[in-house]
Design a protein around this motif. Structure first.
Motif, PDB file in Angstrom:
ATOM      1  N   GLN A   7       0.846  -1.183   0.000  1.00 26.70           N
ATOM      2  CA  GLN A   7       0.000   0.000   0.000  1.00 26.70           C
ATOM      3  C   GLN A   7       0.887   1.240   0.000  1.00 26.70           C
ATOM      4  OE1 GLN A   7      -3.511  -0.139   0.096  1.00 26.70           O
ATOM      5  NE2 GLN A   7      -3.504   2.064  -0.335  1.00 26.70           N
ATOM      6  N   ALA A   8       0.517   2.222  -0.790  1.00 27.85           N
ATOM      7  CA  ALA A   8       1.306   3.453  -0.873  1.00 27.85           C
ATOM      8  C   ALA A   8       0.373   4.633  -1.107  1.00 27.85           C
ATOM      9  CB  ALA A   8       2.332   3.348  -1.999  1.00 27.85           C
ATOM     10  N   ASP A   9       0.916   5.841  -0.996  1.00 29.90           N
ATOM     11  CA  ASP A   9       0.148   7.032  -1.352  1.00 29.90           C
ATOM     12  C   ASP A   9       0.099   7.211  -2.865  1.00 29.90           C
ATOM     13  OD1 ASP A   9      -0.308   7.783   1.353  1.00 29.90           O
ATOM     14  OD2 ASP A   9       1.691   8.685   1.442  1.00 29.90           O
ATOM     15  N   ALA A  10       1.127   6.715  -3.542  1.00 33.65           N
ATOM     16  CA  ALA A  10       1.163   6.780  -5.002  1.00 33.65           C
ATOM     17  C   ALA A  10       2.018   5.637  -5.527  1.00 33.65           C
ATOM     18  CB  ALA A  10       1.729   8.111  -5.486  1.00 33.65           C
ATOM     19  N   VAL A  11       1.572   5.012  -6.608  1.00 35.71           N
ATOM     20  CA  VAL A  11       2.355   3.992  -7.311  1.00 35.71           C
ATOM     21  C   VAL A  11       2.770   4.577  -8.647  1.00 35.71           C
ATOM     22  CG1 VAL A  11       2.292   1.757  -8.459  1.00 35.71           C
ATOM     23  CG2 VAL A  11       1.275   2.007  -6.190  1.00 35.71           C
ATOM     24  N   VAL A  12       4.066   4.529  -8.928  1.00 28.18           N
ATOM     25  CA  VAL A  12       4.610   5.036 -10.193  1.00 28.18           C
ATOM     26  C   VAL A  12       5.151   3.844 -10.971  1.00 28.18           C
ATOM     27  CG1 VAL A  12       6.258   6.587 -11.282  1.00 28.18           C
ATOM     28  CG2 VAL A  12       5.227   7.207  -9.076  1.00 28.18           C
ATOM     29  N   VAL A  13       4.658   3.670 -12.174  1.00 30.54           N
ATOM     30  CA  VAL A  13       5.033   2.512 -13.003  1.00 30.54           C
ATOM     31  C   VAL A  13       6.033   2.954 -14.062  1.00 30.54           C
ATOM     32  CG1 VAL A  13       4.191   0.712 -14.543  1.00 30.54           C
ATOM     33  CG2 VAL A  13       2.789   1.461 -12.593  1.00 30.54           C
ATOM     34  N   THR A  22       8.932  11.907 -11.048  1.00 25.26           N
ATOM     35  CA  THR A  22       7.686  11.918 -10.283  1.00 25.26           C
ATOM     36  C   THR A  22       7.908  11.374  -8.881  1.00 25.26           C
ATOM     37  OG1 THR A  22       6.469  11.489 -12.343  1.00 25.26           O
ATOM     38  CG2 THR A  22       5.265  11.205 -10.295  1.00 25.26           C
ATOM     39  N   ALA A  23       8.578  10.235  -8.791  1.00 26.06           N
ATOM     40  CA  ALA A  23       8.808   9.599  -7.487  1.00 26.06           C
ATOM     41  C   ALA A  23       9.674  10.475  -6.591  1.00 26.06           C
ATOM     42  CB  ALA A  23       9.461   8.234  -7.690  1.00 26.06           C
ATOM     43  N   MET A  28       9.887  13.827  -1.823  1.00 18.94           N
ATOM     44  CA  MET A  28      10.307  15.079  -1.199  1.00 18.94           C
ATOM     45  C   MET A  28       9.145  15.792  -0.524  1.00 18.94           C
ATOM     46  SD  MET A  28      13.594  15.546  -1.533  1.00 18.94           S
ATOM     47  CE  MET A  28      13.861  17.314  -1.396  1.00 18.94           C
ATOM     48  N   ALA A  29       7.933  15.556  -1.038  1.00 25.67           N
ATOM     49  CA  ALA A  29       6.737  16.145  -0.434  1.00 25.67           C
ATOM     50  C   ALA A  29       6.223  15.330   0.748  1.00 25.67           C
ATOM     51  CB  ALA A  29       5.640  16.283  -1.481  1.00 25.67           C
ATOM     52  N   GLY A  30       6.895  14.226   1.074  1.00 29.42           N
ATOM     53  CA  GLY A  30       6.522  13.436   2.245  1.00 29.42           C
ATOM     54  C   GLY A  30       5.553  12.307   1.980  1.00 29.42           C
ATOM     55  N   LEU A  31       5.263  11.992   0.718  1.00 26.05           N
ATOM     56  CA  LEU A  31       4.331  10.906   0.405  1.00 26.05           C
ATOM     57  C   LEU A  31       5.068   9.570   0.364  1.00 26.05           C
ATOM     58  CD1 LEU A  31       2.720  13.452  -0.503  1.00 26.05           C
ATOM     59  CD2 LEU A  31       1.693  12.004  -2.272  1.00 26.05           C
ATOM     60  N   ARG A  32       4.332   8.507   0.655  1.00 27.74           N
ATOM     61  CA  ARG A  32       4.862   7.146   0.527  1.00 27.74           C
ATOM     62  C   ARG A  32       4.739   6.751  -0.946  1.00 27.74           C
ATOM     63  NH1 ARG A  32       1.594   3.217   3.832  1.00 27.74           N
ATOM     64  NH2 ARG A  32      -0.090   4.409   2.853  1.00 27.74           N
ATOM     65  N   VAL A  33       5.879   6.529  -1.592  1.00 29.94           N
ATOM     66  CA  VAL A  33       5.903   6.325  -3.039  1.00 29.94           C
ATOM     67  C   VAL A  33       6.524   4.975  -3.361  1.00 29.94           C
ATOM     68  CG1 VAL A  33       6.567   7.316  -5.254  1.00 29.94           C
ATOM     69  CG2 VAL A  33       6.327   8.800  -3.245  1.00 29.94           C
ATOM     70  N   LEU A  34       5.846   4.234  -4.222  1.00 30.76           N
ATOM     71  CA  LEU A  34       6.363   2.962  -4.708  1.00 30.76           C
ATOM     72  C   LEU A  34       6.662   3.106  -6.190  1.00 30.76           C
ATOM     73  CD1 LEU A  34       6.966   0.020  -3.952  1.00 30.76           C
ATOM     74  CD2 LEU A  34       4.601  -0.530  -4.531  1.00 30.76           C
ATOM     75  N   LEU A  35       7.922   2.890  -6.576  1.00 34.33           N
ATOM     76  CA  LEU A  35       8.390   3.031  -7.954  1.00 34.33           C
ATOM     77  C   LEU A  35       8.693   1.640  -8.499  1.00 34.33           C
ATOM     78  CD1 LEU A  35       9.363   4.873 -10.314  1.00 34.33           C
ATOM     79  CD2 LEU A  35      11.569   5.031  -9.134  1.00 34.33           C
ATOM     80  N   SER A 117      15.659  10.246  -2.039  1.00 41.76           N
ATOM     81  CA  SER A 117      14.637  11.169  -1.552  1.00 41.76           C
ATOM     82  C   SER A 117      13.580  10.465  -0.704  1.00 41.76           C
ATOM     83  CB  SER A 117      13.964  11.871  -2.733  1.00 41.76           C
ATOM     84  OG  SER A 117      14.930  12.554  -3.512  1.00 41.76           O
ATOM     85  N   GLY A 118      13.528   9.125  -0.765  1.00 41.90           N
ATOM     86  CA  GLY A 118      12.596   8.384   0.072  1.00 41.90           C
ATOM     87  C   GLY A 118      11.655   7.458  -0.654  1.00 41.90           C
ATOM     88  N   ALA A 119      11.704   7.439  -1.990  1.00 41.99           N
ATOM     89  CA  ALA A 119      10.847   6.517  -2.741  1.00 41.99           C
ATOM     90  C   ALA A 119      11.389   5.094  -2.616  1.00 41.99           C
ATOM     91  CB  ALA A 119      10.781   6.926  -4.211  1.00 41.99           C
ATOM     92  N   VAL A 120      10.493   4.118  -2.665  1.00 39.01           N
ATOM     93  CA  VAL A 120      10.877   2.711  -2.641  1.00 39.01           C
ATOM     94  C   VAL A 120      10.867   2.191  -4.070  1.00 39.01           C
ATOM     95  CG1 VAL A 120      10.227   0.390  -1.908  1.00 39.01           C
ATOM     96  CG2 VAL A 120      10.054   2.306  -0.311  1.00 39.01           C
TER      97      VAL A 120
END
Length: 421
Positions: A7-13, A22-23, A28-35, A117-120
């Protein structure tokens, strides 16, 4: 976010320039991001590897370390029996230099920046389709499979398709490419060359089957972009004002061009590094809408390659930045309606930034897809330095959107007057 979290705030494919940009900005904006990336880094992509000042400006914004990449000071244009060297212009909004970096290195650096920056980042994950809300049809995640073909599912209130020209997610929800928009094709390879330290990128505005002026003129253009390490990227491309197949034999065209190229470059079979590879270039927003029902399109998935020069990296990075801003704003809104209102700012921003410019590019594509017309323009235009400086700014998108000198103001006025693509 833990790597095992589905589960994430945004999924980037797709972890190319658009996806990693994007990720990065989302994290950087503090969202949980899955790349999600279907391959493993480093991996190659067909590209000219040249980075215009507009692309460099986006890399500077991201804080990407570009030390060791080949720096260039301008462009050498060859055609119509003339050669002219034009320095990158001095503008307030853009640096006066370009860069060149193999995509294997560039994409790995951008993905690493997103992680920093914090993206996974999850590599070797192939996305096979969207997950739709059963009542609303809204995209709420993606179905995927691992390298071991293990089925996976990733959920998020917002999904970004940065999967390139195939745009698998966009196609799955019915967003087909517009056949009346330009489409380019590019083929490239690498050569070892004694001229790899050249400080300018070279563009061949004409391609001849034999001796220039005394043989058949082939459709398309060529480039020679010096890279670090004694290597140059050499390729050719063609431009069609529609998405219909051109039917051209690009391998034969490339072979004919190389047979007549200057021996100073050393373009021989012995010096070739890697095979000749090709890719399609989706142009001028040929796939829309760029946002609807939880799914955003960035980069090639949204047809963001320039019709003027086949440049896609600058706009992929820019799209990632603008998409992330809209997603971050939507994340703070309490209702779906309010979130969609915030997300709608993304396609509006892309249209405002590039819509008029891309419409000019579509007119340009209709003009230069005819080799003889291109030859006439080149033969009469290249000997006129002031005209060529103006044309270079237009074609390379190296002009200030706000202010600048008379050339910048003229191009800005033309872009504003043109219909928004």
């Amino acid at each position: 976010m833990d790597k095992g979290d589905m589960q994430a705030d945004a999924v980037v494919v797709g972890a190319g320039p658009a996806g990693s940009s994007t990720a990065h900005y989302l994290a950087m904006a503090g969202l949980r991001v899955l790349l999600l990336e279907k391959s493993a880094f480093p991996r190659d992509k067909v590209c000219g590897d040249g980075l215009t000042p507009r692309a460099v400006a986006e890399l500077v914004r991201m804080g990407v370390d570009t030390s060791g990449w080949a720096r260039n000071t301008g462009l050498r244009a060859v055609g119509g029996g003339h050669t002219i060297e034009l320095p990158w212009p001095e503008t307030a909004s853009l640096p006066n230099f370009g860069l060149a970096c193999p995509r294997a290195e560039l994409d790995a650096a951008l993905a690493a920046k997103a992680q920093e920056s914090g993206a996974v980042l999850r590599e070797n994950v192939t996305v096979v389709g969207p997950i739709l809300h059963e009542r609303s049809g809204r995209v709420i995640g993606v179905k995927a499979k691992s390298a071991e073909r293990e089925p996976l599912a990733f959920k998020a209130p917002v999904v970004v398709d940065a999967g390139g020209v195939s745009a698998r997610l966009a196609t799955a929800v019915g967003r087909e490419k517009a056949m009346n928009r330009p489409m380019g094709v590019a083929y490239r390879t690498y050569f070892r060359s004694g001229r790899s330290a050249d400080s300018v990128m070279e563009s061949h505005l004409e391609l001849w089957k034999g001796k220039p002026g005394k043989s058949d003129l082939m459709p398309g253009y060529g480039w020679i972009f010096p890279l670090a390490g004694g290597i140059v990227n050499v390729g050719l491309g063609s431009l069609s004002s529609t998405a219909k197949a051109t039917g051209l034999d690009y391998r034969a065209m490339f072979k004919a061009w190389m047979a007549n190229a200057s021996s100073e470059w050393g373009f021989t079979e012995e010096n070739q590094v890697g095979r000749l590879r090709g890719a399609a270039l989706p142009m001028a927003f040929n796939r829309k809408p760029h946002y609807a029902d939880g799914l955003l399109l960035v980069g090639d998935a949204g047809g963001m390659v320039s019709p003027f020069n086949g440049e896609g990296i600058a706009y992929a990075l820019q799209a990632g930045r603008l998409a992330a801003d809209a997603i971050a704003q939507a994340h703070s809104r309490p209702t779906i309606t309010a979130k969609d209102r915030a997300l709608a700012a993304y396609p509006a921003a892309m249209r405002e930034e590039l819509g008029g410019y891309y419409s000019l590019g579509r007119a340009f594509a209709r003009l230069i897809e005819r080799p003889r017309i291109m030859h006439m323009c080149v033969a009469h235009g290249l000997p006129r330095p002031t005209l060529m400086r103006l044309v270079m700014r237009l074609l390379s998108d190296c002009y200030d959107r706000r202010g600048g000198d008379w050339m910048d103001r003229l191009i800005s006025a033309l872009a504003k007057a043109a219909p928004k693509a």
